[in-house]
Design a protein around this motif. Structure first.
Motif, PDB file in Angstrom:
ATOM      1  N   ASP A   1      -5.339-112.683  46.613  1.00  0.00           N
ATOM      2  CA  ASP A   1      -5.981-113.588  45.663  1.00  0.00           C
ATOM      3  C   ASP A   1      -7.228-114.233  46.256  1.00  0.00           C
ATOM      4  O   ASP A   1      -7.307-114.503  47.456  1.00  0.00           O
ATOM      5  CB  ASP A   1      -5.015-114.684  45.224  1.00  0.00           C
ATOM      6  N   LEU A   2      -8.167-114.526  45.374  1.00  0.00           N
ATOM      7  CA  LEU A   2      -9.389-115.228  45.707  1.00  0.00           C
ATOM      8  C   LEU A   2      -9.246-116.663  45.228  1.00  0.00           C
ATOM      9  O   LEU A   2      -8.768-116.918  44.126  1.00  0.00           O
ATOM     10  CB  LEU A   2     -10.551-114.542  44.990  1.00  0.00           C
ATOM     11  N   PHE A   3      -9.653-117.638  46.045  1.00  0.00           N
ATOM     12  CA  PHE A   3      -9.619-119.032  45.606  1.00  0.00           C
ATOM     13  C   PHE A   3     -10.793-119.790  46.214  1.00  0.00           C
ATOM     14  O   PHE A   3     -11.439-119.321  47.151  1.00  0.00           O
ATOM     15  CB  PHE A   3      -8.290-119.707  45.949  1.00  0.00           C
ATOM     16  N   GLY A   4     -11.074-120.963  45.639  1.00  0.00           N
ATOM     17  CA  GLY A   4     -12.219-121.741  46.094  1.00  0.00           C
ATOM     18  C   GLY A   4     -13.519-121.316  45.451  1.00  0.00           C
ATOM     19  O   GLY A   4     -14.595-121.772  45.851  1.00  0.00           O
ATOM     20  N   LEU A   5     -13.439-120.457  44.415  1.00  0.00           N
ATOM     21  CA  LEU A   5     -14.638-119.977  43.732  1.00  0.00           C
ATOM     22  C   LEU A   5     -14.986-120.945  42.611  1.00  0.00           C
ATOM     23  O   LEU A   5     -14.495-120.821  41.488  1.00  0.00           O
ATOM     24  CB  LEU A   5     -14.403-118.569  43.188  1.00  0.00           C
ATOM     25  N   GLU A   6     -15.817-121.917  42.910  1.00  0.00           N
ATOM     26  CA  GLU A   6     -16.167-122.968  41.960  1.00  0.00           C
ATOM     27  C   GLU A   6     -17.564-122.727  41.393  1.00  0.00           C
ATOM     28  O   GLU A   6     -18.423-122.134  42.040  1.00  0.00           O
ATOM     29  CB  GLU A   6     -16.153-124.330  42.659  1.00  0.00           C
ATOM     30  N   ASN A   7     -17.797-123.237  40.165  1.00  0.00           N
ATOM     31  CA  ASN A   7     -19.145-123.154  39.605  1.00  0.00           C
ATOM     32  C   ASN A   7     -19.944-124.429  39.855  1.00  0.00           C
ATOM     33  O   ASN A   7     -21.127-124.498  39.539  1.00  0.00           O
ATOM     34  CB  ASN A   7     -19.105-122.847  38.102  1.00  0.00           C
ATOM     35  N   GLY A   8     -19.299-125.441  40.432  1.00  0.00           N
ATOM     36  CA  GLY A   8     -19.980-126.689  40.770  1.00  0.00           C
ATOM     37  C   GLY A   8     -20.229-126.783  42.262  1.00  0.00           C
ATOM     38  O   GLY A   8     -19.973-125.847  43.026  1.00  0.00           O
ATOM     39  N   SER A   9     -20.727-127.931  42.677  1.00  0.00           N
ATOM     40  CA  SER A   9     -21.097-128.118  44.083  1.00  0.00           C
ATOM     41  C   SER A   9     -19.951-128.647  44.938  1.00  0.00           C
ATOM     42  O   SER A   9     -20.067-128.710  46.165  1.00  0.00           O
ATOM     43  CB  SER A   9     -22.284-129.088  44.179  1.00  0.00           C
TER      44      SER A   9
ATOM     45  N   GLU B   1     -14.909-131.969  48.429  1.00  0.00           N
ATOM     46  CA  GLU B   1     -15.727-131.432  49.513  1.00  0.00           C
ATOM     47  C   GLU B   1     -16.714-130.399  48.973  1.00  0.00           C
ATOM     48  O   GLU B   1     -16.508-129.799  47.932  1.00  0.00           O
ATOM     49  CB  GLU B   1     -14.846-130.789  50.592  1.00  0.00           C
ATOM     50  N   GLU B   2     -17.784-130.184  49.705  1.00  0.00           N
ATOM     51  CA  GLU B   2     -18.816-129.231  49.296  1.00  0.00           C
ATOM     52  C   GLU B   2     -18.260-127.811  49.269  1.00  0.00           C
ATOM     53  O   GLU B   2     -17.519-127.401  50.162  1.00  0.00           O
ATOM     54  CB  GLU B   2     -20.001-129.303  50.266  1.00  0.00           C
ATOM     55  N   THR B   3     -18.630-127.061  48.250  1.00  0.00           N
ATOM     56  CA  THR B   3     -18.130-125.687  48.082  1.00  0.00           C
ATOM     57  C   THR B   3     -18.965-124.719  48.906  1.00  0.00           C
ATOM     58  O   THR B   3     -19.769-123.950  48.383  1.00  0.00           O
ATOM     59  CB  THR B   3     -18.170-125.267  46.601  1.00  0.00           C
ATOM     60  N   GLU B   4     -18.732-124.725  50.194  1.00  0.00           N
ATOM     61  CA  GLU B   4     -19.510-123.866  51.089  1.00  0.00           C
ATOM     62  C   GLU B   4     -18.922-122.467  51.193  1.00  0.00           C
ATOM     63  O   GLU B   4     -19.651-121.487  51.379  1.00  0.00           O
ATOM     64  CB  GLU B   4     -19.590-124.498  52.477  1.00  0.00           C
ATOM     65  N   TYR B   5     -17.581-122.355  51.062  1.00  0.00           N
ATOM     66  CA  TYR B   5     -16.923-121.081  51.292  1.00  0.00           C
ATOM     67  C   TYR B   5     -16.037-120.671  50.114  1.00  0.00           C
ATOM     68  O   TYR B   5     -15.583-121.504  49.331  1.00  0.00           O
ATOM     69  CB  TYR B   5     -16.045-121.148  52.552  1.00  0.00           C
ATOM     70  N   VAL B   6     -15.796-119.355  50.040  1.00  0.00           N
ATOM     71  CA  VAL B   6     -14.806-118.759  49.147  1.00  0.00           C
ATOM     72  C   VAL B   6     -13.784-118.070  50.044  1.00  0.00           C
ATOM     73  O   VAL B   6     -14.131-117.554  51.116  1.00  0.00           O
ATOM     74  CB  VAL B   6     -15.463-117.755  48.178  1.00  0.00           C
ATOM     75  N   TYR B   7     -12.536-118.054  49.617  1.00  0.00           N
ATOM     76  CA  TYR B   7     -11.435-117.583  50.460  1.00  0.00           C
ATOM     77  C   TYR B   7     -10.652-116.463  49.772  1.00  0.00           C
ATOM     78  O   TYR B   7     -10.485-116.469  48.556  1.00  0.00           O
ATOM     79  CB  TYR B   7     -10.463-118.729  50.757  1.00  0.00           C
ATOM     80  N   GLN B   8     -10.170-115.520  50.576  1.00  0.00           N
ATOM     81  CA  GLN B   8      -9.239-114.504  50.094  1.00  0.00           C
ATOM     82  C   GLN B   8      -8.043-114.452  51.039  1.00  0.00           C
ATOM     83  O   GLN B   8      -8.214-114.431  52.273  1.00  0.00           O
ATOM     84  CB  GLN B   8      -9.887-113.123  50.024  1.00  0.00           C
ATOM     85  N   ILE B   9      -6.850-114.431  50.460  1.00  0.00           N
ATOM     86  CA  ILE B   9      -5.631-114.442  51.276  1.00  0.00           C
ATOM     87  C   ILE B   9      -5.316-113.038  51.780  1.00  0.00           C
ATOM     88  O   ILE B   9      -5.215-112.090  51.011  1.00  0.00           O
ATOM     89  CB  ILE B   9      -4.441-114.989  50.457  1.00  0.00           C
ATOM     90  N   ILE B  10      -5.159-112.922  53.092  1.00  0.00           N
ATOM     91  CA  ILE B  10      -4.717-111.674  53.715  1.00  0.00           C
ATOM     92  C   ILE B  10      -3.198-111.641  53.769  1.00  0.00           C
ATOM     93  O   ILE B  10      -2.562-110.626  53.471  1.00  0.00           O
ATOM     94  CB  ILE B  10      -5.306-111.545  55.137  1.00  0.00           C
TER      95      ILE B  10
END
Length: 222
Positions: free
Chosen positions: A77-85, A43-52
């Protein structure tokens, strides 16, 4: 299923997100029930996520149907931080999980405008690469008992060395992370219990007390 817990707003950030953004940033909060997909591989990397609160697993499904878990993400933690599309993995909530969601473009623009942004981003990427390298070693060069010992030490460190370690993930999750069968993980935990390295706290086998961290470290080669 996900539930929005607020409209987009600005919040005081923490963890890796605070290191990157350095200030308040526009984000939304969502809640995912246990087992809910947060995003899918490809899927397209539209968002970055951090767990509360809660926990997330990221994984790939292999061609034969097996699941290989790449990582567990815990509070902060931070996840979904991709360098691609596109996302390289699928992300699912392990338990009911609350997350902050930030638009990828907004986050990149924010830390790119900061003097320390590039350095902090490089530090995060380097840490993620180290985790990937350690995971490859774990999968390829260690015995089952060594793998389970390494996993327990990793969780102990990430959870802040608690008196009672409460694992959000199931033994099946642990097995898929370590490249083992469920039965092998269960035998390894029983071996560690019989050798007084750990004990289960009450009837909850996800609640563990580490009795001998030195013995675990020796098994892990530390």
């Amino acid at each position: 299923m996900l539930v929005r817990t607020n409209n987009a707003d600005r919040y005081r950030l923490d963890g890796d997100l605070a290191v990157l953004a350095g200030e308040q940033i526009l984000c939304s909060e969502f809640k995912y029930r246990r087992g809910a997909e947060i995003f899918g591989e490809g899927e397209e990397t539209e968002y970055v996520y951090q767990i509360i609160s809660g926990a997330v697993r990221t994984f790939k499904l292999l061609s034969d149907g097996r699941r290989q878990i790449n990582s567990f993400h815990l509070t902060g933690d931070l996840f979904g931080l991709e360098n691609g599309s596109t996302y390289r993995f699928t992300a699912e909530a392990v338990v009911e999980t609350k997350v902050r969601i930030i638009r990828r473009r907004s986050l990149f623009e924010t830390f790119a405008s900061r003097k320390a942004g590039a350095t902090n981003f490089l530090g995060l990427v380097t840490r993620n690469l180290k985790h990937a390298e350690d995971h490859m070693l774990l999968l390829g060069r260690k015995t089952a008992l060594e793998k389970v010992a390494a996993f327990l030490l990793e969780m102990d460190k990430r959870l802040g060395h608690p008196d009672v370690m409460i694992l959000p993930m199931s033994r099946r999750d642990v097995a898929d992370y370590l490249g083992l069968t469920l039965e092998t993980v269960s035998r390894a935990l029983s071996t560690l219990r019989n050798e007084n390295v750990l004990r289960f706290d009450g009837l909850m086998q996800r609640h563990l007390v580490l009795l001998d961290r030195v013995a675990l470290a020796e098994l892990d080669g530390q």
